[in-house]
Enzyme design. Sequence first.
Site, PDB file in Angstrom:
ATOM      1  N   LYS A  88      51.390  32.197  21.098  1.00 54.73           N
ATOM      2  CA  LYS A  88      51.072  33.119  20.012  1.00 54.73           C
ATOM      3  C   LYS A  88      50.406  32.340  18.884  1.00 54.73           C
ATOM      4  O   LYS A  88      50.941  31.335  18.406  1.00 54.73           O
ATOM      5  CB  LYS A  88      52.337  33.811  19.507  1.00 54.73           C
ATOM      6  N   GLU A 124      47.807  41.596  21.313  1.00 49.75           N
ATOM      7  CA  GLU A 124      47.698  41.256  19.901  1.00 49.75           C
ATOM      8  C   GLU A 124      48.686  42.103  19.120  1.00 49.75           C
ATOM      9  O   GLU A 124      48.756  43.319  19.303  1.00 49.75           O
ATOM     10  CB  GLU A 124      46.282  41.487  19.402  1.00 49.75           C
ATOM     11  N   GLY A 125      49.467  41.451  18.279  1.00 49.21           N
ATOM     12  CA  GLY A 125      50.463  42.171  17.500  1.00 49.21           C
ATOM     13  C   GLY A 125      50.296  41.912  16.032  1.00 49.21           C
ATOM     14  O   GLY A 125      49.259  41.412  15.568  1.00 49.21           O
ATOM     15  N   PHE A 150      51.628  39.728  14.230  1.00 49.83           N
ATOM     16  CA  PHE A 150      51.656  38.327  13.844  1.00 49.83           C
ATOM     17  C   PHE A 150      50.500  37.523  14.417  1.00 49.83           C
ATOM     18  O   PHE A 150      50.320  36.367  14.059  1.00 49.83           O
ATOM     19  CB  PHE A 150      52.981  37.698  14.295  1.00 49.83           C
ATOM     20  N   GLY A 151      49.724  38.083  15.316  1.00 50.02           N
ATOM     21  CA  GLY A 151      48.602  37.359  15.866  1.00 50.02           C
ATOM     22  C   GLY A 151      48.391  37.621  17.343  1.00 50.02           C
ATOM     23  O   GLY A 151      49.082  38.437  17.956  1.00 50.02           O
ATOM     24  N   ASP A 181      61.121  44.958  13.098  1.00 46.36           N
ATOM     25  CA  ASP A 181      59.999  45.625  13.772  1.00 46.36           C
ATOM     26  C   ASP A 181      60.323  45.916  15.232  1.00 46.36           C
ATOM     27  O   ASP A 181      59.546  45.598  16.129  1.00 46.36           O
ATOM     28  CB  ASP A 181      58.741  44.765  13.662  1.00 46.36           C
ATOM     29  N   VAL A 236      48.183  36.764  21.442  1.00 43.28           N
ATOM     30  CA  VAL A 236      49.045  36.090  22.421  1.00 43.28           C
ATOM     31  C   VAL A 236      48.222  35.791  23.666  1.00 43.28           C
ATOM     32  O   VAL A 236      47.500  36.668  24.161  1.00 43.28           O
ATOM     33  CB  VAL A 236      50.260  36.958  22.792  1.00 43.28           C
TER      34      VAL A 236
END
Length: 413
Positions: free
Chosen positions: A122, A102-103, A105-106, A219, A108
Site C-alpha cells: 500500500k 485504491e482506497g 489511504f492510497g 472506516d 494497493v
Amino acid sequence: MRYSSKAFFPSNGTVDLAAFASSAGGRRKKWAAVVGGVVGGVCLLMFLVIAVFFWFRRQRRPAESLTGDILGATELRGPLNFHYRDLKFATKNFSKENKLGEGGFGEVFKGTLKNGKIIAVKKLVMTQTKSARASFLSEVKLISNVHHQNLLRLLGCSSKRSELLLVYEYMSNGSLDKFLFGEMHGMLNWKQRFDIVVGMARGLAYLHHEFHVCIIHRDIKSNNVLLDDNFKPKIADFGLARLLPGDQSHLSTYFAGTLGYIAPEYVIHGDLTEKVDTYSFGVVVLEIISGQRSSGGSVHEALPQHLLEWAWQLNEEDRLLKLIDKSLNPDEYDLEEVERVITIALLCTQVVSLRPTMSEVLVMLLSRGRLNVQLSRPTFIESPSRGRSDLTDSTGSSSAAPTSILMPKFSAR
C-alpha cells in the site's frame, strides 16, 4: 624412574651420560610437541566454530530484512524494514497490471518478493517531515504487533521521500464487496456469510477490548473486509486513520463514498468511541444478508431507499426475512438464525447508549434462539442528492423510517 638389583654403572669407572641425556630430552620434546599439537588443534577448532556461528548470525539478519519473510513478522517487535528498490521490483515498478485497488489511504499493489512470497503493498503519500516520519514509524510499530486471525497482518514498511509503503499479507479472494454486489455475487452461501459476520465481530472485539491499546477502525465497510483462500474474513486498514497528516481531517477524507457506514454522532459531533465501529458493523451485516449496498441499490436490484431505512421498515412490518438475498438457497439456512442476525445488525445501529459493544455482539451471535431486545428508530446519514422531502427529525415522528440527517456539505459517490 628406573629400578634394578644390579648397579647401572661400574663402581670403579666413569660413564659418559651425554647419550642418555639426549635420549630423554628427545622423548620430552616429542611428547611436548604431541600435547601442544592436540591442544592447539582443539583451540583452533573451537575458534572456527564460534567464528562461523557469529558470521552466520550477522549474515542472516540482513537477509531477513531484505526478503521480508512472512514468518519473521510473527514476533512481537517492530515491523520489518524493506528496501524500497526490492518492493519496486516486486510490484514491477508499481505497474497497473499489479494494481489491486485504491482506497482512502492510497493505492494497493500485488508484489512477489525474491523468496517467492506474495505480498500486498500500500502506497501512502504524505508530507515527509521529521515529526511525521516519527509518528508514522510509531504507529506502524503498534499496528505490526496486532496479531489476530481476523485482522490483516502488517509485515513491514519502507519509505522514500514523500512515499511511505506498507507491506501486508496477500489475500487471494480480494474484498468482500465483490462477492456481495460485484461480479462474484451469489457465490457465498449462508454458512460462509455467517462465518464472515462472526469473524468480523471477533476481529473488532480484539481491537477494542483485547489488544493493550484500544484501536478504533473508523472506516468499517465491505471493501475493507478481505477474504483468504478459505473465505475467512480479515479486516484491513485498522489503525491507519492516525497516520493521516495533521492538516487533514478524518471526516473530509472519509465522507466520499462511505456516508452509509459512518455513525451519526461521529459525523455531526465528532464523538469517537469504539461504538462508531459497532454502527458500521451493523450496516455491513445488513449488506451481507441482503446483497445490497448500504447507499441503496446495487447492480442487481436497485433499492428505492437506504438499506438501513428499508431494513427498519421491514422490521416495523414484521417482514424481516424479506431482506434475505434471493441468491441464497432457502434450504441452506435456518430462518430463526437469519432473523436473529438481522436483529443484531439493527441493534448495532441504535443510539450510542443502546448500542452494544463488539464483545457483546459476539456473544449474541454465538448464542441460540430468538433475541428478546427492544429496538428503537435508528439514525443514519443521508446524501442530499437523494432529494428526500419526507425526512423525519429526532424529536419524533410517527413514521416508520429511521431518523435521517441531511449533510449539505458532503455528497455520496
